[in-house]
Motif scaffolding. Sequence first.
Motif, mmCIF file in Angstrom:
data_model
loop_
_atom_site.group_PDB
_atom_site.id
_atom_site.type_symbol
_atom_site.label_atom_id
_atom_site.label_comp_id
_atom_site.label_asym_id
_atom_site.label_seq_id
_atom_site.Cartn_x
_atom_site.Cartn_y
_atom_site.Cartn_z
ATOM 1 N N SER A 1 19.329 -38.501 13.174
ATOM 2 C CA SER A 1 18.386 -39.622 13.176
ATOM 3 C C SER A 1 17.029 -39.214 12.627
ATOM 4 C CB SER A 1 18.231 -40.169 14.601
ATOM 5 O OG SER A 1 19.464 -40.613 15.111
ATOM 6 N N GLU B 1 21.236 -49.780 9.462
ATOM 7 C CA GLU B 1 21.280 -50.992 10.280
ATOM 8 C C GLU B 1 22.702 -51.520 10.427
ATOM 9 O OE1 GLU B 1 18.581 -53.504 8.269
ATOM 10 O OE2 GLU B 1 16.782 -52.396 8.909
ATOM 11 N N ALA C 1 24.416 -50.308 13.501
ATOM 12 C CA ALA C 1 24.069 -51.026 14.728
ATOM 13 C C ALA C 1 24.855 -52.325 14.871
ATOM 14 C CB ALA C 1 22.568 -51.326 14.750
ATOM 15 N N SER D 1 30.843 -52.275 19.840
ATOM 16 C CA SER D 1 31.184 -51.040 20.552
ATOM 17 C C SER D 1 32.691 -50.866 20.702
ATOM 18 C CB SER D 1 30.511 -51.030 21.928
ATOM 19 O OG SER D 1 30.946 -52.129 22.704
ATOM 20 N N MET E 1 26.393 -44.313 17.556
ATOM 21 C CA MET E 1 25.954 -45.623 18.029
ATOM 22 C C MET E 1 24.458 -45.641 18.354
ATOM 23 S SD MET E 1 29.129 -46.722 20.508
ATOM 24 C CE MET E 1 28.427 -48.331 20.834
ATOM 25 N N PRO F 1 21.093 -45.703 14.977
ATOM 26 C CA PRO F 1 20.285 -46.742 14.313
ATOM 27 C C PRO F 1 18.950 -47.026 14.983
ATOM 28 C CG PRO F 1 22.583 -47.409 14.386
ATOM 29 C CD PRO F 1 22.481 -46.172 15.201
ATOM 30 N N ILE F 2 18.947 -47.178 16.302
ATOM 31 C CA ILE F 2 17.682 -47.489 16.984
ATOM 32 C C ILE F 2 16.731 -46.297 16.894
ATOM 33 C CG2 ILE F 2 18.523 -46.755 19.267
ATOM 34 C CD1 ILE F 2 16.788 -48.966 20.460
ATOM 35 N N SER G 1 15.267 -46.229 13.329
ATOM 36 C CA SER G 1 14.300 -47.311 13.142
ATOM 37 C C SER G 1 12.953 -46.988 13.791
ATOM 38 C CB SER G 1 14.866 -48.613 13.712
ATOM 39 O OG SER G 1 13.943 -49.667 13.577
ATOM 40 N N ARG H 1 20.128 -45.884 25.356
ATOM 41 C CA ARG H 1 21.289 -46.515 24.715
ATOM 42 C C ARG H 1 22.567 -45.807 25.129
ATOM 43 N NH1 ARG H 1 25.015 -48.918 23.031
ATOM 44 N NH2 ARG H 1 25.399 -49.769 20.950
ATOM 45 N N GLU I 1 25.901 -47.500 27.453
ATOM 46 C CA GLU I 1 27.107 -47.864 26.710
ATOM 47 C C GLU I 1 28.332 -47.867 27.630
ATOM 48 O OE1 GLU I 1 29.776 -49.153 24.336
ATOM 49 O OE2 GLU I 1 27.642 -49.219 23.891
#
Length: 299
Positions: A96, A120, A123, A127, A164, A167-168, A171, A221, A225
């Motif tokens: 990341s 993106e 994301a 799931s 998973m 992405p966050i 960003s 996150r 999950e």
Amino acid sequence: MAAAADVRTRDWYIDKFVQLVVFIGGISAIVFILGIFVFIAKEGFGFILHNLKFKEFFLSPYWDPTIQPYEYGILALILGTVSVTGLAMVVSIPFSLGAAIYIGEFAQGKTREILKISVEFLAAIPSVVWGFIGLKIFNPLIIELFDVPVGLNILNAGVILGLMAAPIMVSIAEDALKAVPDSYREAAEAMGATRWQVIYRVVLPAAKNGLLGAVLLGVGRGFGETMAVLMATGHSINIPTSIFSSVRTLTATVAAELGETVVGSPHYQALFTIGILLFLIAFFINLTADLIVRGIRKG
């Protein structure tokens, strides 16, 4: 004059109406969060009052709420959750941060746009699809590569969860890098620093709060999950001894067992007590991340 006054009056009412809508939209998030917590607490409060034995609940690895004598130990579930999330961060953090640095500092034009869209897109993958990837692709791959009997384990779930969470983290990390003033870069370059020296010695230290916030949001996150880790971990109650151990997480336990329990039973209430614990952990992680991003906390 009268017409102008009518216009001003109408604009005033429109302005007040928009302010009210924005206020309701903002306050609704707080109301919803409080409502969710009250609902979870109400359902789990009976277990906390009448059946919770602190030492057994948090320090026992035995979870068997269906056969007497009932056992409500979540130590193995906690360690399973922590091990999967920890490995996911080992996978996700370098990927990341590297992606954020490249997108924010090196990529230009269409290359940057394509990379941002690609990140993106990760994301947007449900799931359950990630769970199928772990079940049908990573499972036989891990068995073949590492010569283990089962490929549904911490390694499988950690890699899936790392992808998973990426992405966050990308960003938020990219936003943190963009927030560093260009004057910092220009001053470093004027002193003869190379591109990488500017990033390593100037940009990253200046953006450290935002980067830490991105990591913590990724951790949150991972803790929250459910479906992907339910399918990829093996869903077996074990104390993890290696990355090839099959484990069960807190969230997967709630998801798998809640639909089969009698409403109001101690088992039902114990699952909601796990929900309370997860809510508090997620709240603490996200609050800490928010404070770090805002620069209120240093470190």
